[in-house]
Design a protein around this motif. Structure first.
Motif, PDB file in Angstrom:
ATOM      1  N   PRO A  19      47.739 -38.652  52.292  1.00  0.00           N
ATOM      2  CA  PRO A  19      48.013 -38.145  50.937  1.00  0.00           C
ATOM      3  C   PRO A  19      46.792 -37.557  50.241  1.00  0.00           C
ATOM      4  CG  PRO A  19      48.378 -40.542  51.086  1.00  0.00           C
ATOM      5  CD  PRO A  19      48.155 -40.045  52.471  1.00  0.00           C
ATOM      6  N   LYS A  20      45.596 -37.966  50.686  1.00  0.00           N
ATOM      7  CA  LYS A  20      44.371 -37.415  50.082  1.00  0.00           C
ATOM      8  C   LYS A  20      44.248 -35.903  50.251  1.00  0.00           C
ATOM      9  CE  LYS A  20      41.286 -41.265  50.923  1.00  0.00           C
ATOM     10  NZ  LYS A  20      39.960 -41.211  50.356  1.00  0.00           N
ATOM     11  N   LEU A  21      44.995 -35.376  51.218  1.00  0.00           N
ATOM     12  CA  LEU A  21      44.885 -33.933  51.506  1.00  0.00           C
ATOM     13  C   LEU A  21      45.845 -33.096  50.668  1.00  0.00           C
ATOM     14  CD1 LEU A  21      44.479 -33.991  55.396  1.00  0.00           C
ATOM     15  CD2 LEU A  21      42.731 -33.851  53.647  1.00  0.00           C
ATOM     16  N   HIS A  22      46.589 -33.738  49.794  1.00  0.00           N
ATOM     17  CA  HIS A  22      47.606 -33.021  49.016  1.00  0.00           C
ATOM     18  C   HIS A  22      47.018 -31.792  48.311  1.00  0.00           C
ATOM     19  CE1 HIS A  22      51.263 -32.513  46.612  1.00  0.00           C
ATOM     20  NE2 HIS A  22      50.447 -32.232  45.620  1.00  0.00           N
ATOM     21  N   PHE A  23      45.863 -31.959  47.683  1.00  0.00           N
ATOM     22  CA  PHE A  23      45.312 -30.831  46.916  1.00  0.00           C
ATOM     23  C   PHE A  23      44.568 -29.816  47.782  1.00  0.00           C
ATOM     24  CE2 PHE A  23      46.857 -32.839  43.150  1.00  0.00           C
ATOM     25  CZ  PHE A  23      47.128 -31.751  42.333  1.00  0.00           C
ATOM     26  N   ILE A  24      44.220 -30.201  49.001  1.00  0.00           N
ATOM     27  CA  ILE A  24      43.712 -29.186  49.948  1.00  0.00           C
ATOM     28  C   ILE A  24      44.868 -28.213  50.181  1.00  0.00           C
ATOM     29  CG2 ILE A  24      43.009 -28.744  52.340  1.00  0.00           C
ATOM     30  CD1 ILE A  24      40.718 -30.239  51.316  1.00  0.00           C
ATOM     31  N   ALA A  25      46.069 -28.764  50.326  1.00  0.00           N
ATOM     32  CA  ALA A  25      47.251 -27.916  50.544  1.00  0.00           C
ATOM     33  C   ALA A  25      47.557 -27.067  49.310  1.00  0.00           C
ATOM     34  CB  ALA A  25      48.453 -28.772  50.921  1.00  0.00           C
ATOM     35  N   GLU A  26      47.364 -27.642  48.121  1.00  0.00           N
ATOM     36  CA  GLU A  26      47.595 -26.854  46.896  1.00  0.00           C
ATOM     37  C   GLU A  26      46.620 -25.678  46.835  1.00  0.00           C
ATOM     38  OE1 GLU A  26      50.172 -27.360  44.561  1.00  0.00           O
ATOM     39  OE2 GLU A  26      50.774 -28.595  46.252  1.00  0.00           O
ATOM     40  N   TRP A  27      45.361 -25.955  47.187  1.00  0.00           N
ATOM     41  CA  TRP A  27      44.357 -24.881  47.207  1.00  0.00           C
ATOM     42  C   TRP A  27      44.756 -23.807  48.221  1.00  0.00           C
ATOM     43  CZ3 TRP A  27      41.260 -23.341  51.339  1.00  0.00           C
ATOM     44  CH2 TRP A  27      40.232 -22.427  51.036  1.00  0.00           C
ATOM     45  N   TRP A  28      45.169 -24.253  49.405  1.00  0.00           N
ATOM     46  CA  TRP A  28      45.577 -23.342  50.495  1.00  0.00           C
ATOM     47  C   TRP A  28      46.788 -22.507  50.072  1.00  0.00           C
ATOM     48  CZ3 TRP A  28      50.279 -23.345  53.037  1.00  0.00           C
ATOM     49  CH2 TRP A  28      50.351 -22.649  54.251  1.00  0.00           C
ATOM     50  N   LYS A  29      47.744 -23.157  49.385  1.00  0.00           N
ATOM     51  CA  LYS A  29      48.951 -22.436  48.928  1.00  0.00           C
ATOM     52  C   LYS A  29      48.555 -21.282  48.013  1.00  0.00           C
ATOM     53  CE  LYS A  29      52.217 -25.100  47.134  1.00  0.00           C
ATOM     54  NZ  LYS A  29      52.758 -26.375  46.605  1.00  0.00           N
ATOM     55  N   GLN A  30      47.652 -21.572  47.086  1.00  0.00           N
ATOM     56  CA  GLN A  30      47.244 -20.495  46.184  1.00  0.00           C
ATOM     57  C   GLN A  30      46.517 -19.391  46.936  1.00  0.00           C
ATOM     58  OE1 GLN A  30      44.041 -20.991  43.378  1.00  0.00           O
ATOM     59  NE2 GLN A  30      44.472 -19.015  42.477  1.00  0.00           N
ATOM     60  N   LEU A  31      45.602 -19.813  47.842  1.00  0.00           N
ATOM     61  CA  LEU A  31      44.808 -18.827  48.580  1.00  0.00           C
ATOM     62  C   LEU A  31      45.718 -17.833  49.300  1.00  0.00           C
ATOM     63  CD1 LEU A  31      41.908 -18.010  49.541  1.00  0.00           C
ATOM     64  CD2 LEU A  31      42.361 -19.378  51.579  1.00  0.00           C
ATOM     65  N   PHE A  32      46.651 -18.352  50.084  1.00  0.00           N
ATOM     66  CA  PHE A  32      47.501 -17.451  50.879  1.00  0.00           C
ATOM     67  C   PHE A  32      48.620 -16.831  50.034  1.00  0.00           C
ATOM     68  CE2 PHE A  32      45.231 -19.465  54.323  1.00  0.00           C
ATOM     69  CZ  PHE A  32      45.078 -18.433  55.221  1.00  0.00           C
ATOM     70  N   GLY A  33      49.177 -17.606  49.119  1.00  0.00           N
ATOM     71  CA  GLY A  33      50.300 -17.096  48.328  1.00  0.00           C
ATOM     72  C   GLY A  33      49.891 -15.935  47.436  1.00  0.00           C
TER      73      GLY A  33
END
Ligand code: PA5
Length: 447
Positions: free
Chosen positions: A272-286
């Motif tokens: 679960p600690k990686l949740h915001f890595i994914a949020e950052w990644w979503k913005q980057l690619f999206g």
């Protein structure tokens, strides 16, 4: 030093033979356009060689300002939205104790909270209530210096900080990260005499984690920004080679999957600690790829939690998705399953095993099940969760994103679509300068 690694074998059954290799020329051209600055959005390529160009004196200045905040604050509010907060939050939440938000200031590390990323009255009001009576400071981050969400939160936080701590202390613990010359955040910082850092003109928000935007909050939270930058710089060097270039391979694989009808990429984690890595990644690619009616939709799930909700859809829903798993090879802690004499829960078959062994079998079992169910699988292996490998990961994703966007044929460095909601909101709120839009929108609402 080890490195993150990429594994794409589990996509091969889903794309035409030679499809990935077929992108070789386009990938090479995209990389050359980035390196030579000849592609779309070439005035926003400051991130490309940022890691290798950050000087020791810049790091020292950031750490010195971080120390002022750490010495004088129990809580530091990071105010920013999108690229102006997600990178910092990604690192801080990945590396912090999962329960640090429940603890009071410990060993010099202030509690870090986030604001300016929504306009919820409840959220802002609850935040001001939490901060009442606390020694708090604010890092106000906005490249444009005019973003409503952030400016609104800062207006309230500035007043509260001055009221609670006095003007002189507030001047010490309110820090601005913004444009060198323009925007309300710059005007306020200069007028009030705040310590401020500049966001380079040629680095867009979602590529700015390795500028003071990400680095200052991360340093305030007590993490080693030099190691983060070193990881990114090592990856920058690695990805300057044409051979075994994992950014090329990831960009080619994504585009091959997209061509074969896989329109959604789901970034998966098992921590679960990686949740915001994914949020950052979503913005980057999206924000980089989603334009001109094109682009892979970036989604994310936290497993195994979401296996008990979204797992059904992923296993048996429409076959238009693929997964990219961030797999952490070795966790930072060690915990074994205890043996239990009575074995009422029937879990003695796990006794003595590390929790991570169970998690890894869940990961492998999920990968096999989802591939069997028609979901191609990419895996990014990360040796350990620390500043250095997160730095590698950031640069790897940024470089892939630039290349992948060019292969798709879009400008990965602008975000014209974000303006539409702002225009309507300002028109509805009768912001000066939006009179004509206000009139037009009122007409539209009558229909
Ligand atoms: O990537 C981007 O450019 C955006 O997400 C911005 O970071 C976000 O809109 C915040 O903008 P600003 O830093 O100007 O407040």
């Amino acid at each position: 030093m080890k490195s993150i690694s990429l594994h794409i074998e589990k996509t091969f059954d889903f794309i035409k033979e030679g499809a990935i290799e077929g992108f070789k020329a386009q990938i090479k051209a995209a990389n050359e356009a980035l390196e030579n600055g000849t592609g779309k959005g070439n005035d926003f390529l400051g991130w490309l060689h940022l890691p290798s160009s950050i000087s020791k004196s810049e790091i020292d200045e950031l750490n010195a300002t971080a120390k002022v905040l750490r010495d004088n604050c129990e809580v530091v509010v990071v105010a920013g939205i999108g690229g102006s907060y997600l990178g910092a939050r990604a690192v801080i939440e990945a590396l912090n104790n999962s329960f640090s938000w429940l603890q009071e200031k410990k060993e010099g590390n202030p509690v870090i909270v986030f604001a300016g990323n929504n306009i919820s009255e409840d959220y802002i009001s609850e935040l001001t209530e939490y901060l009442a009576g606390k020694k708090f400071g604010v890092i106000n981050i906005s490249k444009s210096g005019t973003t409503t969400e952030t400016a609104l939160a800062f207006r309230l936080l500035k007043k509260q900080c001055e009221d609670q701590r006095g003007k002189e202390m507030a001047r010490k613990v309110l820090v601005a990260i913004t444009d060198a010359k323009k925007g309300a955040a710059r005007i306020t910082a200069d007028k009030e005499g705040y310590k401020s850092f500049i966001i380079p003109d040629n680095v867009g928000g979602r590529f700015s984690v390795l500028t003071p935007v990400g680095l200052l909050p991360i340093a305030v939270a007590g993490f080693d920004i030099a190691q983060l930058i070193k990881g990114a710089a090592d990856m920058e060097k690695e990805l300057s080679k044409d051979e075994n270039n994992i950014a090329y391979i990831y960009a080619a694989t994504r585009n091959a999957l997209y061509q074969s009808g896989k329109k959604t990429e789901i970034l998966v984690n098992f921590h679960p600690k990686l949740h915001f890595i994914a949020e950052w990644w979503k913005q980057l690619f999206g924000e980089s790829e989603g334009k001109e009616n094109k682009g892979i939709f970036p989604a994310a799930v936290d497993f195994t939690t979401d296996l008990h909700s979204m797992g059904q859809w992923i296993q048996e829903g429409e076959r238009s998705i693929y997964e990219t798993v961030i797999s952490i090879e070795t966790p930072n802690r060690e915990l074994h399953v205890p043996s239990d004499k009575e074995n009422l829960d029937g879990l003695n078959f796990l006794a003595g095993k590390r929790i991570d062994e169970v998690n890894k079998m869940a990961e492998l079992g999920t990968q096999l099940a989802h591939v069997d169910g028609g979901v191609p699988n990419i895996k990014i292996s990360v040796p350990q969760l620390n500043e250095y490998y997160i730095g590698q990961l950031f640069y790897f994703f940024e470089k892939t994103c630039g290349i992948s966007g060019y292969v798709l044929g879009v400008n990965p460095f602008n975000q014209p679509g974000v303006e539409a909601y702002k225009k309507n909101m300002f028109a509805l709120l009768n912001k000066p300068g939006y009179e004509a839009d206000s009139k037009a929108i009122q007409e539209k609402l009558k229909k």
